[in-house]
Design a protein around this motif. Structure first.
Motif, PDB file in Angstrom:
ATOM      1  N   HIS A 100       0.834  -1.203   0.000  1.00 52.93           N
ATOM      2  CA  HIS A 100       0.000   0.000   0.000  1.00 52.93           C
ATOM      3  C   HIS A 100       0.865   1.248   0.000  1.00 52.93           C
ATOM      4  O   HIS A 100       0.599   2.207  -0.738  1.00 52.93           O
ATOM      5  N   SER A 101       1.893   1.254   0.832  1.00 50.00           N
ATOM      6  CA  SER A 101       2.786   2.402   0.912  1.00 50.00           C
ATOM      7  C   SER A 101       3.491   2.640  -0.421  1.00 50.00           C
ATOM      8  O   SER A 101       3.626   3.783  -0.878  1.00 50.00           O
ATOM      9  N   MET A 102       3.933   1.569  -1.051  1.00 50.51           N
ATOM     10  CA  MET A 102       4.596   1.693  -2.347  1.00 50.51           C
ATOM     11  C   MET A 102       3.628   2.206  -3.410  1.00 50.51           C
ATOM     12  O   MET A 102       3.949   3.093  -4.210  1.00 50.51           O
ATOM     13  N   PHE A 103       2.425   1.643  -3.417  1.00 53.00           N
ATOM     14  CA  PHE A 103       1.468   2.000  -4.457  1.00 53.00           C
ATOM     15  C   PHE A 103       1.027   3.458  -4.340  1.00 53.00           C
ATOM     16  O   PHE A 103       0.786   4.124  -5.354  1.00 53.00           O
ATOM     17  N   GLU A 104       0.924   3.957  -3.121  1.00 51.71           N
ATOM     18  CA  GLU A 104       0.548   5.359  -2.924  1.00 51.71           C
ATOM     19  C   GLU A 104       1.589   6.292  -3.538  1.00 51.71           C
ATOM     20  O   GLU A 104       1.249   7.394  -3.996  1.00 51.71           O
ATOM     21  N   GLN A 105       2.844   5.875  -3.561  1.00 54.75           N
ATOM     22  CA  GLN A 105       3.880   6.681  -4.199  1.00 54.75           C
ATOM     23  C   GLN A 105       3.770   6.618  -5.726  1.00 54.75           C
ATOM     24  O   GLN A 105       4.020   7.606  -6.422  1.00 54.75           O
ATOM     25  N   VAL A 106       3.392   5.458  -6.215  1.00 54.25           N
ATOM     26  CA  VAL A 106       3.333   5.233  -7.661  1.00 54.25           C
ATOM     27  C   VAL A 106       2.126   5.919  -8.297  1.00 54.25           C
ATOM     28  O   VAL A 106       2.214   6.493  -9.388  1.00 54.25           O
ATOM     29  N   LEU A 107       0.992   5.876  -7.627  1.00 56.67           N
ATOM     30  CA  LEU A 107      -0.276   6.290  -8.213  1.00 56.67           C
ATOM     31  C   LEU A 107      -0.249   7.691  -8.833  1.00 56.67           C
ATOM     32  O   LEU A 107      -0.742   7.876  -9.954  1.00 56.67           O
TER      33      LEU A 107
END
Length: 261
Positions: free
Chosen positions: A156-163
């Motif tokens: 989740h933490s990684m995806f929030e950066q990617v989005l």
């Protein structure tokens, strides 16, 4: 404007064996819908290099974005990084930024930076890092493939950066009606509605409540005016069917609007 498309590859024997229940697909799918990226396919595959390579090669040219979760940890069965590099014909090399991030995390948490830690710093050449502020070892981006951890709160933490870095489309909006009628009763009329609006994604999902059979009728689209038109016709269809069965009071309408922020 066509919405960007995406696929998810869930990697892990623990998912396929039933030892762990995947919740990453739900999270990613919801976030993608909010920014107008159409999730078109999900595959769950084992921790085997050939399967990962074959799946990456099969999907990368079909969709704008490929998201993988799992298999980037320090143990022998974490082979996603090597498999992705193999699929793209890229060498694996020590990434200094990744190495520094892992060393810094180990230092802050009084952990030894050992061979297992160093393993996670070897990435395909040309990778861009996805920072990991939770456990140190980063994910990475190479071409249109976003490689992330499998542990949900880290992913989740990684995806929030990617989005925010992804190309967004029109928000995908879903509207649904729950009706206390079996789907076999409304199936033919619902099929006619789908034929009338082929651009609208439609689905019917049976459920049971208080010993009664019901059906959830769902419409989804990024085309808001057309969706509203189809939804109006659905309301007419549902109320006509409900009236015929004297069950109009059992209809519940719910809207889910995913708006850009």
């Amino acid at each position: 404007m066509l919405n960007p498309t995406a696929a998810i590859i869930i990697i892990g024997n623990e998912i396929l064996s039933g030892r762990i229940q995947d919740i990453n697909v739900f999270y990613i799918a919801k976030k993608l819908a909010e920014v107008g990226i159409k999730l078109s396919e999900v595959r769950i595959i084992p921790d085997t290099q050939k399967m990962i390579v074959d799946t990456v090669l099969a999907l990368k040219s079909q969709y704008d974005y490929i998201f993988t979760t799992g298999g980037i940890g320090p143990t022998h069965d974490d082979i996603t990084t090597v498999a992705v590099a193999t699929a793209l014909n890229l060498p694996i090399e020590l990434n200094p930024l990744a190495e520094n991030a892992i060393k810094k995390f180990c230092s802050i948490h009084n952990q030894l930076f050992n061979q297992a830690g160093e393993k996670m710093a070897f990435l395909p050449r040309g990778s861009k890092l996805i920072n990991n502020n939770i456990s140190g070892a980063p994910g990475f981006i190479v071409e249109n493939i976003y490689v992330m951890a499998g542990v949900p709160y880290i992913m989740h933490s990684m995806f929030e950066q990617v989005l925010p870095t992804l190309k967004h489309g029109q928000p995908i909006i879903s509207k649904h009606i729950d009706i206390m009628i079996g789907e076999n009763i409304i199936a033919a009329d619902f099929a006619d509605l789908q034929n009338k609006y082929p651009a609208i994604e439609m689905g019917s999902y049976p459920f049971k409540k208080d010993d009664q059979h019901g059906t959830s009728l769902v419409l989804s689209s990024a085309n808001t005016p057309l969706l509203e038109q189809a939804y109006t016709d659905l309301l007419k269809l549902v109320h006509r069917t409900s009236s015929e069965r004297n069950s109009i009071s059992c209809v519940k309408s719910v809207d889910h609007h995913h708006e850009l922020t």
